[in-house]
Motif scaffolding. Structure first.
Motif, short mmCIF file in Angstrom:
data_model
loop_
_atom_site.label_atom_id
_atom_site.label_comp_id
_atom_site.label_asym_id
_atom_site.label_seq_id
_atom_site.Cartn_x
_atom_site.Cartn_y
_atom_site.Cartn_z
N UNK A 111 -24.62 -14.83 12.42
CA UNK A 111 -24.77 -15.35 13.88
C UNK A 111 -23.74 -16.50 13.61
N UNK A 112 -22.58 -16.38 14.69
CA UNK A 112 -21.82 -17.55 14.68
C UNK A 112 -21.74 -17.87 16.08
N UNK A 113 -22.22 -19.44 16.30
CA UNK A 113 -21.85 -19.97 17.74
C UNK A 113 -20.60 -20.37 17.82
N UNK A 114 -19.64 -19.91 18.84
CA UNK A 114 -18.54 -20.28 19.06
C UNK A 114 -18.31 -20.50 20.44
N UNK A 115 -17.01 -20.85 20.95
CA UNK A 115 -16.74 -20.98 22.36
C UNK A 115 -15.80 -19.77 22.80
N UNK A 116 -16.23 -19.17 24.10
CA UNK A 116 -15.45 -18.27 24.52
C UNK A 116 -14.18 -18.88 25.00
N UNK A 117 -13.08 -18.04 24.63
CA UNK A 117 -11.52 -18.61 25.19
C UNK A 117 -11.22 -17.78 26.19
N UNK A 118 -11.82 -17.10 26.93
CA UNK A 118 -11.18 -16.26 27.92
C UNK A 118 -10.84 -16.92 29.06
N UNK A 119 -11.57 -18.21 29.41
CA UNK A 119 -11.14 -19.01 30.57
C UNK A 119 -11.65 -20.21 30.33
N UNK A 120 -11.39 -21.08 31.37
CA UNK A 120 -11.59 -22.58 31.09
C UNK A 120 -12.91 -22.92 31.22
N UNK A 121 -13.81 -22.10 31.29
CA UNK A 121 -15.44 -22.63 31.55
C UNK A 121 -15.78 -23.27 30.18
N UNK A 122 -15.50 -22.46 29.20
CA UNK A 122 -15.67 -23.02 27.91
C UNK A 122 -17.16 -22.68 27.44
N UNK A 123 -17.47 -21.63 27.44
CA UNK A 123 -19.10 -21.13 27.53
C UNK A 123 -19.25 -20.88 25.88
N UNK A 124 -20.17 -21.23 25.51
CA UNK A 124 -20.92 -21.19 24.28
C UNK A 124 -21.43 -19.97 24.03
N UNK A 125 -21.15 -19.13 22.92
CA UNK A 125 -21.63 -17.81 22.85
C UNK A 125 -21.90 -17.53 21.23
N UNK A 126 -22.76 -16.62 21.13
CA UNK A 126 -23.16 -16.04 19.65
C UNK A 126 -22.46 -14.77 19.47
N UNK A 127 -21.64 -14.95 18.54
CA UNK A 127 -20.73 -13.81 18.02
C UNK A 127 -21.50 -13.35 16.72
N UNK A 128 -22.10 -11.85 16.81
CA UNK A 128 -22.83 -11.45 15.94
C UNK A 128 -21.86 -10.27 14.99
N UNK A 129 -21.81 -10.58 13.58
CA UNK A 129 -20.94 -9.64 12.99
C UNK A 129 -21.64 -9.11 11.60
N UNK A 130 -21.40 -8.23 11.28
CA UNK A 130 -21.78 -7.74 9.82
C UNK A 130 -20.58 -7.31 8.96
N UNK A 131 -20.59 -7.96 7.72
CA UNK A 131 -19.45 -7.63 6.94
C UNK A 131 -18.09 -7.65 7.56
#
Lengths: 732, 427
Positions: free
Chosen positions: A221-241
């Motif tokens: 689980x990685x907390x990052x910032x969505x860069x699809x617009x200027x709002x700068x929303x914090x989002x959790x990206x879940x990844x496996x391997x």
């Protein structure tokens, strides 16, 4: 506010008027189990799990609806409470399907956890399980009613917080189930923000892109910032391997300024990484044809071609600070243009009056009493910002006032007052407000404006500027006017929400020019797409054109050297958002990295690059620039929510809910034909239209899902304007 | 029938007259005189005082003092205020309100007018049960007549008081008899109860102050104004006085609606007014206050029929609907029928009511079909205890008929379990 004491489980707790017992308990570390309660939602009192005993009350009371009163004595853990709680959980579990092994929620399911902690230890239910085999599938969201515990969080989230009213309950009693109103998400007007999925305590509302994909407990689980617009929303990206499985907002847990709210792009656009349009290797034009080459070769060619040459830099503004700084070092800052040019113009005007380009953080709207929102279509460009503005009214009781041209579905229903005027009159309207703030006896001659002014007087005011304002020919003048106005109200914070994720860094680091002013020898386009980011702009004649892009864009065919880069989900770094420095993080491996490529290029030493010249200060609001002749319409070209940043073009998920390309006209402006010919300067566009009475007379909105060649050519010479474009329509 | 005092008919004074539903008949018998008196001779505060003095308690089921409710509503400063008549009479065996608005609609309208005057309400709604189409026609006609004669509309009887009245037909949900669910439904939403507080008197219809009164309650109002609260408080039980309509159904010789003073003993109603049990069989059980009341055995029927006495007896007056079962009736079956009704009518908002009613139906049905076990009885009582924590009155009371049957007729339940069938089933 005066606080008072309440006693919960023998502990003296401080409470404030209006708080519920549950909120006080939560703040003091006393856990009361809940299902229907969610801190972002209005309490419902429906699930009856948060029952507590109150001294003097004959019945058990639900803590989520009980307002704390001075000297109240509450017990949350007596035998009576525990039995009642277990009884309610038993009722929920009786008919709950035991699909945990294949349920996507398993592992983070609130029913599992609450059932484990507070539920009965043994089932007494001997009847056959009551199945509710009603599954409703939308393009991205699925409702499995068999797993539903009817807590109604989704309904309140959708109807009240989002203002969409897509979800509702059909049928009654034990046969009740959740459904979009006419059984179909798309037809019910679902915006696919995914908030209902996020707040569902069980696995009933599902993210279809994640269904059966992985187990929540084993993903990175990685907390990052969505860069699809200027709002700068914090989002959790879940990844496996190293493979992304889903994006989650975690409403109520997320500590970003978006508090977990996402939009369709942030929630489902992550699969742009796996787009089949991703560029896999560098390309070089040899004898007029593009050939695959190795990265080392590409670098060699690049070094050769740029050495000692002046660069025409075309920047897309979703790059990280680190990348931008490197770009500045390698290509220089003097001869650059960007899709943030309009935003830059706004800040330039703002600076001329204020003396600084610095705008305020988003959180400053929470300190104000009244929030004045200037701009249109915020819900399309920065959907989460419009949602947060809505919630500032609903949850924090702020007074929301709008100045704009077009009605807004999200904001108008909660707005205290709105001034929807002709686009030519935006600046004049703001000037009336300025005069009204200076002189209390001022009358504008327009009752609406006067009441608007009255509702601002004596209030602490914050301004939010967002949406299509930055794409208006008047951007700079509006910047001046807003700056001037903000100095004349109490508080006077200004939040400018940039259109793209790192517009702020771009405008602060580079000296942006209009593309026509570029006079270099080599074109370098970073991350951009000409038609989308620079509609109507043609690359200047140059010796050589280099393209850094993650995707096969239409520009590839015109480039001499194409170097693939990563998308933001594969980046580590920071961006300058409205709320300061935001972190972009990833655990994904990437094949190509812009930063690595750039770091192998020589740093340009053109001596001390001249800093931006001092701007001349002015002490007056801006001037109206927009005019319109008879028979002309003011056109706004608007990228759909799904199409902003080409998300729907590269993301399969989002493509499933993509909007359409259509021209919206006021019925009075519309001709009788089916198609119209739209004329702007030399450009022409043949397009079908729809009559829409919400579009004010004299205006037209061209909604596009993607800036295609014909739209771009139609807009020739308009850059950076996408709004307030004078146009004519003719029957076709 | 010695010793039986024939009471003067008050609430039902007009119903036997020919064309009693027309305004002419109503006017001929002194109709709208109370309204005239209230508007011309009394201030709104006087009216509230008079109703408080009368001791009138709501006849819808909860028994809240009407005068007090009006006082709260009158004290609220928000405008406009709404006056709503709850005519969503949907419980099995309750048919008392129907008599009033079908046979004497103008008494209801007059009561509403006086109430609206006392509380300062500008608009009124009669929320009528969807299954009463005849009542709707009669009420709409009566409202038309009242408009014609100037009892409704602007400046009624030449005073400043204006009142508009509408009939709103329900859509067939029992839950809409709950006042907040009624208001939600009136607003055009799904009929589901709201969180209280705030109470409707402060934030009801469109979040404005709203008085919700039962039909029978309002029919009492013209009487109180006409003859005075003091006179009224002398009728029946001292702590909840007045005449009361008792709809009696089940195994009695003369089922029907009986108007009797509040506090008339249950035994007297069954054996004297309703003529006793059919074929003079033995009485087995009585549900004294509608479908959601706890059952009383044959030994317990000497109880006076009023709010406090029945509460003391472990049951409730509710709407006052009396359901009589004789020795040939199966109590398990009766309980099953009642809980099935509540399962069907539960709105599904809160867990205990939604899930509890369904579980109870399944448990009781299994016992009735002879598939039950003794532990099931304990489960029934425990589920019933959980249902006490429901959101609204429907869920809080829905388990009563089943739980009380298990407590008082445990033997009969056990017989079902032991025999493996219903002992009353013929053939």
């Amino acid at each position: 506010m005066e606080s008072f004491k309440v006693v919960i489980d023998g502990k003296e707790c401080e409470a404030y008027p209006g708080e519920t017992v549950l909120e006080v308990a939560e703040r003091n570390g006393i856990t009361i189990p809940v299902f229907c309660y969610h801190r972002e939602l209005r309490p419902e009192g429906a699930c009856r799990v948060c029952l507590v005993e109150v001294e003097g009350a004959p019945r058990l009371v639900t803590a989520c609806t009980l307002k704390a009163m001075p000297d109240m004595v509450v017990k949350t853990n007596t035998e009576r409470v525990r039995r009642a709680r277990a009884g309610v959980i038993e009722l929920i579990l009786n008919n709950h399907t035991l699909e945990c092994p294949i349920c996507d929620k398993s592992g983070e399911c609130e029913l599992q956890m609450t059932g484990f902690r507070h539920g009965p230890k043994k089932s007494r239910y001997k009847e056959p399980r009551r199945e509710k085999d009603i599954v409703i599938q939308g393009p991205l969201i699925e409702i499995d009613n068999d797993r539903c515990i009817l807590c109604r969080r989704c309904i309140r989230m959708c109807g009240e917080n989002m203002g969409n009213r897509v979800l509702g309950i059909l049928n009654r009693g034990y046969r009740a189930y959740i459904s979009p109103f006419n059984g179909d998400f798309m037809e019910s007007g679902c915006e696919h923000c995914g908030s209902c999925v996020d707040v569902c305590p069980v696995g009933s509302l599902l993210d279809r892109a994640f269904k059966y994909k992985d187990r929540p407990w084993r993903m990175d689980k990685t907390w990052t910032t969505c860069l699809f617009c200027g709002s700068g929303c914090k989002v959790e990206i879940d990844s496996y391997h190293g493979k992304v499985k889903r994006a989650v907002g975690r409403i109520g847990i997320n500590d970003g300024h978006n508090r977990g709210y996402l939009c369709v792009r942030g929630k489902w656009g992550w699969d742009v990484i796996y787009s089949d349009k991703r560029l896999k290797e560098p390309l070089l034009r040899v004898d007029g044809e593009l050939r695959r080459i190795l990265l080392e070769e590409a670098l060699k060619v690049l070094k050769e071609k740029i050495e000692g040459r002046k660069i025409n830099l075309f920047l897309e503004s979703s790059l990280t600070n680190e990348e931008l700084e490197k770009i500045a070092a390698v290509f220089g800052t003097e001869n650059a243009t960007s899709d943030s040019l309009g935003f830059y113009n706004f800040l330039k005007g703002f600076e001329k009056v204020k003396g600084t380009r610095e705008t305020d953080k988003f959180s400053s709207i929470y300190d104000a009493d009244a929030v004045v929102v200037i701009g249109d279509f915020i819900e399309e460009i920065n959907p989460v910002v419009s949602m947060l503005l809505r919630l500032a009214v609903l949850q924090k009781g702020k007074r929301l006032l709008r100045v704009g041209v077009f009605p807004s579905k999200k904001l108008d229903s909660v707005a205290f007052s709105k001034l929807l005027v002709d686009q030519t009159e935006i600046i004049d309207t703001l000037k009336h407000v300025i005069l009204g703030m200076i002189d209390t006896s001022y009358s504008s001659g327009n009752r609406k404006i006067d009441t608007f002014i009255k509702s601002l007087r004596g209030k602490k005011v914050s301004f939010v500027v967002a949406g299509t304002v930055f794409f208006s020919p008047e951007a700079e003048e509006i910047g001046k006017t807003v700056a001037y106005l903000s100095d004349r109200v109490v508080g006077g914070k200004v939040v400018a929400v940039p259109p793209k994720a790192n517009s702020l860094k771009v405008v602060n680091l580079f000296r942006l020019k209009h593309p026509e002013e570029l006079d270099g020898d080599v074109n370098v386009v970073v991350n951009g797409e000409l038609e989308r980011d620079f509609p109507g702009v043609e690359l200047p004649k140059a010796e050589f054109t280099v393209l850094f892009t993650p995707f096969y864009t239409p520009d590839v065919s015109g480039a001499d050297l194409v170097i693939p880069v990563e998308v933001w989900l594969e980046k580590n770094g920071t961006v300058d958002g409205v709320d300061g420095k935001l972190e972009v993080k990833t655990v994904l491996e990437k094949e190509f990295s812009l930063l690595e490529v750039l770091s192998q290029l020589p740093v340009r030493n053109t001596g001390a690059e001249s800093k931006e010249a001092e701007v001349e200060r002015v002490n007056e609001p801006g001037q109206r620039l927009l005019e319109r002749e008879k028979g002309e319409l003011l056109l706004t070209v608007l990228s759909n929510r799904t199409g902003w940043n080409s998300v729907s073009y590269y993301s399969k998920n989002v493509a499933g809910v993509a909007g359409e390309r259509v021209l919206l006209l006021n019925p009075e402006d519309a001709p009788d034909s089916e198609m119209v010919k739209l004329k702007v300067g030399n450009g022409e566009l043949l397009i079908s239209f729809r009559k829409d009475s919400s579009i004010p007379k004299g205006h037209a909105v061209l909604r596009v899902e993607r800036f295609t060649r014909d739209v771009s050519e139609f807009l020739r010479g308009q850059f950076p304007n996408l709004s307030g474009i004078r146009c004519q329509i003719a029957e076709a | 029938m010695a010793g039986r005092v024939k009471m003067e008919k008050l609430l039902l004074r007009n119903v036997d007259k020919e064309n009693s539903h027309t305004i002419d008949v109503y006017l001929k018998n002194g109709g709208y005189q109370s309204l005239r008196k209230a508007l011309k001779e009394m201030s709104p505060e006087d009216v509230v005082e008079e109703v408080k003095l009368s001791g009138l308690r709501g006849r819808g089921g909860a028994g809240f003092p009407t005068g007090l409710k009006w006082e709260f509503a009158a004290a609220d400063v928000k405008e406009p205020k709404f006056f709503v008549c709850n005519a969503d009479e949907g419980e099995p065996c309750t048919f008392k309100d129907r008599v009033i608005f079908e046979k004497d609609p103008h008494a209801l309208i007059e009561g509403m007018l006086i109430g609206a005057y006392a509380t300062g309400c500008r608009y009124g709604y009669i929320y009528l049960r969807g299954e009463y189409p005849i009542g709707r026609k009669i009420l709409e006609r009566a409202i038309g007549e009242a408009y014609e004669k100037g009892f409704l509309g602007e400046n009624i009887l030449g005073t400043d008081f204006s009142f508009d009245l509408y009939v709103h037909s329900g859509a067939g949900a029992y839950i809409c008899g709950e006042e907040t669910a009624l208001i939600e439904s009136l607003e055009g939403k799904r009929g589901e109860p709201r969180i209280k507080p705030p109470f409707p008197v402060n934030a009801g219809y469109l979040w404005k102050p709203t008085v919700v009164n039962n039909v029978e309650t309002l029919a009492n109002i013209p009487l109180i104004i006409e003859r005075g609260g003091k006179w009224y408080s002398g009728i029946g039980s001292p702590d909840c006085p007045g005449p009361k309509l008792y709809p009696v159904s089940g195994k009695v010789k003369r089922p029907g609606v009986y108007e009797l003073p509040m506090g008339t003993p249950l035994s007297e109603i069954i054996y004297e007014h309703a003529g006793g049990i059919v074929q003079d069989r033995k009485l087995k059980a009585v549900f004294p206050g509608g479908a959601s009341s706890s059952v009383l055995t044959a030994d317990e029927i000497d109880v006076p029929m009023d709010f406090p006495s029945l509460a003391k007896a472990g049951t409730m007056l509710g709407s006052g609907a009396i359901m009589v079962l004789d020795e040939t009736d199966c109590i398990v079956r009766a309980a099953l029928r009642l809980i099935e009704f509540f399962r069907h009518e539960s709105c599904g908002k809160c867990t205990p009511c939604r899930e509890g009613t369904d579980w109870l139906v399944r448990l009781v049905r299994r016992i009735e079909e002879g598939e039950g076990s003794e532990e099931d009885l304990d489960v029934i009582l425990s589920v019933s205890e959980t249902m006490e924590n429901s959101f609204c009155g429907l869920g809080m009371a829905a388990h009563n008929p089943v739980a009380s049957s298990v407590r008082k007729f445990r033997e009969e339940f056990l017989t079902h379990i032991e025999l493996g069938r219903c002992p009353y089933r013929r053939g």
